[in-house]
Design a protein around this motif. Structure first.
Motif, short mmCIF file in Angstrom:
data_model
loop_
_atom_site.label_atom_id
_atom_site.label_comp_id
_atom_site.label_asym_id
_atom_site.label_seq_id
_atom_site.Cartn_x
_atom_site.Cartn_y
_atom_site.Cartn_z
N ASP A 25 0.81 -1.22 0.00
CA ASP A 25 0.00 0.00 0.00
C ASP A 25 0.85 1.26 0.00
O ASP A 25 0.57 2.21 -0.73
CB ASP A 25 -0.93 0.04 1.22
N LEU A 26 1.89 1.28 0.82
CA LEU A 26 2.71 2.48 0.91
C LEU A 26 3.50 2.71 -0.38
O LEU A 26 3.73 3.84 -0.79
CB LEU A 26 3.66 2.40 2.10
N ILE A 27 3.90 1.61 -1.02
CA ILE A 27 4.60 1.75 -2.30
C ILE A 27 3.66 2.35 -3.34
O ILE A 27 4.04 3.21 -4.13
CB ILE A 27 5.16 0.39 -2.77
N TRP A 83 -5.55 9.32 6.00
CA TRP A 83 -4.56 10.33 6.40
C TRP A 83 -3.19 9.93 5.88
O TRP A 83 -2.94 8.77 5.57
CB TRP A 83 -4.51 10.46 7.94
N GLY A 84 -2.32 10.92 5.76
CA GLY A 84 -0.90 10.63 5.52
C GLY A 84 -0.27 10.26 6.84
O GLY A 84 0.31 9.19 7.00
N THR A 85 -0.40 11.14 7.84
CA THR A 85 -0.02 10.83 9.21
C THR A 85 -0.81 11.75 10.13
O THR A 85 -1.15 12.88 9.77
CB THR A 85 1.50 10.98 9.44
N VAL A 86 -1.15 11.25 11.32
CA VAL A 86 -1.82 12.05 12.34
C VAL A 86 -0.80 12.31 13.44
O VAL A 86 -0.26 11.36 14.04
CB VAL A 86 -3.06 11.33 12.92
N LEU A 87 -0.52 13.59 13.72
CA LEU A 87 0.48 13.98 14.70
C LEU A 87 -0.22 14.42 15.98
O LEU A 87 -1.21 15.15 15.93
CB LEU A 87 1.32 15.14 14.16
N VAL A 88 0.30 13.99 17.11
CA VAL A 88 -0.27 14.36 18.40
C VAL A 88 0.72 15.26 19.14
O VAL A 88 1.88 14.89 19.33
CB VAL A 88 -0.59 13.11 19.24
N TYR A 89 0.25 16.45 19.53
CA TYR A 89 1.04 17.40 20.31
C TYR A 89 0.40 17.54 21.68
O TYR A 89 -0.82 17.69 21.79
CB TYR A 89 1.08 18.76 19.61
N SER A 90 1.23 17.49 22.73
CA SER A 90 0.70 17.54 24.10
C SER A 90 1.52 18.51 24.94
O SER A 90 2.65 18.87 24.59
CB SER A 90 0.72 16.15 24.73
N GLN A 137 3.00 9.92 16.50
CA GLN A 137 2.22 10.04 15.27
C GLN A 137 1.63 8.68 14.91
O GLN A 137 2.21 7.63 15.18
CB GLN A 137 3.07 10.58 14.12
N VAL A 138 0.43 8.74 14.34
CA VAL A 138 -0.26 7.55 13.85
C VAL A 138 0.06 7.42 12.37
O VAL A 138 -0.09 8.37 11.60
CB VAL A 138 -1.78 7.66 14.07
N MET A 139 0.51 6.25 11.97
CA MET A 139 1.01 6.04 10.62
C MET A 139 -0.10 5.55 9.67
O MET A 139 -1.10 4.98 10.11
CB MET A 139 2.15 5.02 10.65
N PRO A 140 0.09 5.73 8.36
CA PRO A 140 -0.96 5.33 7.41
C PRO A 140 -1.21 3.83 7.38
O PRO A 140 -2.30 3.39 7.01
CB PRO A 140 -0.44 5.84 6.06
N GLN A 141 -0.23 3.03 7.79
CA GLN A 141 -0.40 1.58 7.75
C GLN A 141 -1.53 1.11 8.66
O GLN A 141 -2.11 0.04 8.44
CB GLN A 141 0.92 0.89 8.13
N LEU A 142 -1.88 1.90 9.67
CA LEU A 142 -2.99 1.50 10.56
C LEU A 142 -4.29 1.37 9.78
O LEU A 142 -5.15 0.55 10.13
CB LEU A 142 -3.15 2.52 11.69
N LEU A 143 -4.45 2.14 8.71
CA LEU A 143 -5.69 2.10 7.92
C LEU A 143 -5.98 0.70 7.40
O LEU A 143 -7.14 0.30 7.26
CB LEU A 143 -5.60 3.08 6.75
#
Length: 368
Positions: A241-243, A324-331, A304-310
């Motif tokens: 998928d990523l390729i 998503w391409g990536t979901v970034l979490v800031y805290s 960050q949550v990676m696209p492979q989780l999809l």
């Protein structure tokens, strides 16, 4: 991973685990199912767990157990990510349909003993949020609404009451004594499949970042070898998928992203608190991360949550639904203490750059 760094990036991978091991008392990092709430009282409100775009209830995506060992009040610490199920709410580089909450507890707290629960504990779900709250049978959030017929089933919203009714509650409603407060047939249509997240350190071969020139050279070698092609292969399986995404993406940053993850293509999370995310594009990076609204301290990148989780979420078609391409979490950098158990933090979504924007800069453009 980078020179001079003591802390390596931790990579999260999907792990099949018995459901009982993913309950609150085991402090799991997990994907899907009901959230395993950390603090079992004063959960996020139904309004907080709704989509900013459509106002529908969000579905639990994942949680990461991430204590701050240098702060007593963060002996237990969990970050939760929720997303909207409605594909119409997925907009490019816009995280309005994603919400993140942080929760933390001292070692001495009202919910859990000082010593960890035994792994052989197959018994009750206690302690769990259901011991202190009425929970929605569909999503596991607060359930203030009651079915008017059986007076047993609880829901967060009319949407989830309707989903449960169509999924079998219409028939079971006539026998209130047999109705479960915590499960129903309808939740399978709403929740994501449940897995444990196993975190492992990233081991980089060269232990250093490759230069852009080296990344481009590696990428061109992949092109020549046929591992990455300019043609979309409709029959490719999920591991490619990523390729396939790379065929639509010519941004140098994406090539760097692709080369960095190629040794661990199954990674679904990258935990790298206080450092730089692994961007999927050189465009649409956040220009200014707002500080913590509670204490005023800066926020920092956490994971960050990676696209492979999809691939594991069983959504219809990435690109036509949840994506998503990536979901970034800031805290909050200080992981500040508040009078609320669940503090909302910041999600940022970065998507792949459209091919038209960057094609002219691609080294292979002249040859194609």
């Amino acid at each position: 991973a980078e020179e001079g760094r003591d802390v390596v990036v931790e990579l999260g991978f999907i792990q099949n685990t018995p459901a009982w091991k993913l309950r609150s008392k085991f402090f799991p990092s997990k994907v899907g199912g009901y959230p395993a709430w950390l603090a079992l009282k004063n959960l996020p409100t139904n309004e907080e767990l709704s989509c900013h775009i459509c106002s529908k209830p969000l579905v639990f995506l994942c949680q990461i157990y991430a204590p701050f060992h240098d702060r007593d009040y963060c002996f237990h610490r969990m970050v939760f990510v929720f997303v909207c199920r409605d594909p119409d709410c997925y907009r490019e580089n816009d995280a309005s349909n994603i919400r993140v909450f942080r929760c933390q507890l001292a070692r001495e707290n009202e919910f859990y003993p000082n010593e960890p629960a035994k792994d052989t504990d197959l018994g009750s779900e206690s302690p769990g949020a259901g011991d202190f709250n009425n929970l929605c049978r569909i999503c596991g959030a607060l359930g203030p609404k009651t079915c008017g017929g059986c007076k047993v089933a609880r829901y967060c919203s009319k949407d989830h009451q309707a989903l449960d009714w169509k999924s079998g509650h219409k028939a079971e409603c006539k026998n209130p004594e047999n109705i479960s407060k915590v499960s129903c047939s309808g939740h399978a249509k709403f929740l994501f499949p449940e897995f444990e997240i196993e975190l492992e350190p990233e081991e980089l071969e060269a232990a250093k970042e490759k230069s852009e020139e080296e990344v481009m050279k590696d990428y061109e070698e992949l092109l020549r070898s046929g591992q990455v092609t300019h043609q979309n292969d409709e029959d490719s399986d999920t591991e490619n998928d990523l390729i396939n995404m790379a065929t639509q993406e010519t941004d140098k940053q994406f090539q760097k992203f692709r080369m960095r993850i190629k040794d661990y293509p199954d990674q679904i999370v990258r935990y790298d608190r206080g450092h730089e995310p692994l961007w999927v594009s050189s465009s649409n990076k956040p220009a200014d991360i707002p500080p913590c609204p509670s204490c005023g301290q800066p926020r920092q990148f956490e994971f960050q949550v990676m696209p492979q989780l999809l691939v594991h979420l069983k959504v219809d078609n990435p690109g036509k639904s949840i994506d998503w391409g990536t979901v970034l979490v800031y805290s909050c950098k200080e992981s500040c203490q508040q009078d609320r158990n669940y503090i909302e933090e910041l999600a940022y979504k970065q998507d792949y750059s459209p091919i038209s924007q960057v094609m002219k800069n691609h080294p292979c453009a002249a040859a194609s």
